[in-house]
Design a protein around this motif. Structure first.
Motif, short mmCIF file in Angstrom:
data_model
loop_
_atom_site.label_atom_id
_atom_site.label_comp_id
_atom_site.label_asym_id
_atom_site.label_seq_id
_atom_site.Cartn_x
_atom_site.Cartn_y
_atom_site.Cartn_z
N LYS A 137 23.35 41.49 -26.93
CA LYS A 137 22.81 42.12 -28.13
C LYS A 137 23.26 43.57 -28.34
N THR A 138 23.76 44.22 -27.28
CA THR A 138 24.07 45.64 -27.37
C THR A 138 25.42 45.95 -26.70
N ASN A 139 25.78 47.22 -26.70
CA ASN A 139 26.97 47.68 -25.99
C ASN A 139 26.61 48.41 -24.71
N ILE A 140 25.38 48.26 -24.24
CA ILE A 140 24.94 48.93 -23.02
C ILE A 140 25.77 48.43 -21.83
N ILE A 141 26.21 49.37 -21.01
CA ILE A 141 26.91 49.04 -19.78
C ILE A 141 25.88 48.88 -18.66
N ILE A 142 26.00 47.81 -17.91
CA ILE A 142 25.11 47.56 -16.78
C ILE A 142 25.91 47.72 -15.49
N SER A 143 25.38 48.52 -14.57
CA SER A 143 26.05 48.72 -13.30
C SER A 143 25.07 48.44 -12.16
N ILE A 162 22.25 38.57 -2.31
CA ILE A 162 22.22 39.22 -3.63
C ILE A 162 23.46 38.84 -4.42
N LEU A 163 24.62 38.90 -3.76
CA LEU A 163 25.87 38.59 -4.45
C LEU A 163 25.90 37.15 -4.92
N ASN A 164 25.38 36.25 -4.11
CA ASN A 164 25.35 34.83 -4.49
C ASN A 164 24.50 34.61 -5.74
N LEU A 165 23.36 35.28 -5.81
CA LEU A 165 22.49 35.13 -6.98
C LEU A 165 23.15 35.70 -8.23
N ILE A 166 23.85 36.81 -8.09
CA ILE A 166 24.56 37.39 -9.23
C ILE A 166 25.67 36.44 -9.69
N GLU A 167 26.43 35.91 -8.74
CA GLU A 167 27.52 34.99 -9.07
C GLU A 167 27.01 33.76 -9.82
N LYS A 168 25.90 33.23 -9.35
CA LYS A 168 25.34 32.03 -9.96
C LYS A 168 24.83 32.31 -11.37
N THR A 169 24.09 33.39 -11.55
CA THR A 169 23.51 33.71 -12.86
C THR A 169 24.58 34.04 -13.89
N LEU A 170 25.58 34.81 -13.48
CA LEU A 170 26.63 35.21 -14.41
C LEU A 170 27.74 34.17 -14.52
N GLU A 171 27.61 33.11 -13.72
CA GLU A 171 28.58 32.01 -13.72
C GLU A 171 30.00 32.53 -13.47
N LEU A 172 30.14 33.33 -12.43
CA LEU A 172 31.43 33.91 -12.10
C LEU A 172 32.34 32.87 -11.44
N ASP A 173 33.62 32.99 -11.69
CA ASP A 173 34.58 32.06 -11.09
C ASP A 173 35.30 32.69 -9.91
N PHE A 174 34.70 33.72 -9.32
CA PHE A 174 35.28 34.37 -8.14
C PHE A 174 34.15 34.83 -7.22
N ASN A 183 38.24 46.86 -3.38
CA ASN A 183 37.76 47.79 -4.39
C ASN A 183 36.25 47.98 -4.25
N ARG A 184 35.82 49.22 -4.19
CA ARG A 184 34.39 49.49 -4.08
C ARG A 184 33.67 49.29 -5.40
N GLY A 185 34.40 49.41 -6.48
CA GLY A 185 33.82 49.17 -7.80
C GLY A 185 34.58 48.08 -8.51
N ILE A 186 33.89 47.06 -9.00
CA ILE A 186 34.58 45.96 -9.67
C ILE A 186 33.86 45.60 -10.97
N LYS A 187 34.61 45.01 -11.88
CA LYS A 187 34.05 44.51 -13.13
C LYS A 187 33.69 43.04 -12.93
N LEU A 188 32.44 42.70 -13.23
CA LEU A 188 31.99 41.33 -13.07
C LEU A 188 32.18 40.52 -14.34
N ALA A 189 31.91 41.15 -15.47
CA ALA A 189 32.03 40.51 -16.78
C ALA A 189 32.02 41.63 -17.82
N LYS A 190 32.05 41.27 -19.08
CA LYS A 190 32.04 42.29 -20.12
C LYS A 190 30.81 43.19 -19.97
N ASN A 191 31.06 44.49 -19.81
CA ASN A 191 30.01 45.51 -19.70
C ASN A 191 29.12 45.36 -18.47
#
Length: 289
Positions: A137-143, A162-174, A183-191
């Protein structure tokens, strides 16, 4: 370009958690009033484009959080918020339609640092549900922050659940863990981003002196204002030890041009640490400049 990339405003020094990595403030607990907040914005608007509602305390506790965000929008300032995330359901309606909000940082390492009455799954579900709504709904960046690693970045496995739950909810393919190895900082999905880092010690006069040589971005691209109006060089002076002046009594422009502020700035320009508290701060070692 305006002088400060980040200007921290502590709208409250009260927190609903007691994280072991964040010393409880010795100052009296209070909430900043909207009049002082607006006074601050009026004085700093020409020095920054971004305010960060955090030093100590949990900003989501503030009963007038939405009014503060509206004021920032009126002054043309973007808002960045750092939170432990436990109160997200209570404030989500105050956040979701606010155009001034640029970024919300969720300190996920807060959960393991406390004995809470709810599960990790419930805690993450509330944050992840808000994330999905915000990015749709917005352009807010979530970190998401996991600042609880040991000396080796590979110790990220302690956060595997924690990482497994994030991967499952965001349906990540990695696998997040694999990307964090490089990399200490990574992009998971848009924003949506995730940042992992080692724990650090808050600077304290009780600590042994770490070094008299070094560099810091305090007063160079960041500065902070505590809940009572005290101006300090950076967001790590959570007790107001390096008191540069109070914005309620002295104009902000005069404070940052004062003798003490100039000495700090010029000292770091010459790789010299002039303040005792700064000599006991390990965080500046990260800059390696």
């Amino acid at each position: 370009m305006k002088r400060f990339k980040k200007l921290y405003i502590e709208i409250t020094n009260i927190c609903n958690l007691r994280c072991e990595f964040c010393p409880v403030t010795r100052r009296s607990g209070e909430f900043m009033g909207i009049e002082l907040f607006n006074n601050i914005l009026e004085q700093v608007r020409n020095y920054t484009d971004h305010i960060y509602l955090h030093v100590k305390g949990e900003p989501f506790l503030h009963p007038e959080l939405d009014k503060f965000i509206d004021s920032a929008e009126n002054y043309g300032l973007k808002v960045n918020i750092t939170t432990n995330g436990t109160l997200i359901n209570k404030v989500r309606n105050k956040l979701i339609n606010k155009k001034a909000i640029r970024q919300i940082n969720f300190s996920l390492h807060s959960f393991d640092a406390n004995d809470l009455s709810f599960s990790l799954e419930e805690y993450l579900k509330n944050i992840l549900d808000f994330t999905l709504e915000a990015v749709s709904k917005t352009n807010i960046i979530i970190s998401y922050r996991l600042w609880n690693l040991e000396q080796d970045i590979k110790s990220i496995e302690k956060n595997r659940h924690i990482l497994n739950l994030i991967e499952k909810t965001l349906e990540l393919d990695f696998k997040i863990e694999e990307k964090l190895l490089d990399n200490r900082g990574i992009k998971l999905a848009k924003n949506i981003y995730l940042n992992a880092a080692e724990r650090f010690e808050w600077p304290d006069n009780k600590l042994e002196e770490s070094n008299t040589c070094g560099f810091c971005y305090g007063l160079r691209d960041q500065i902070a204002i505590l809940v009572d109006g005290t101006v300090v060089p950076c967001c790590l002076d959570g007790e107001g030890i390096i008191n540069l002046g109070n914005i309620k009594h002295t104009n902000f422009s005069n404070i940052i041009e004062g003798d003490r502020a100039k000495a700090i700035f010029e000292g770091f320009s010459n790789r010299k640490v002039v303040e005792e508290l700064c000599k006991k701060c390990d965080y500046r070692r990260r800059f390696n400049l």
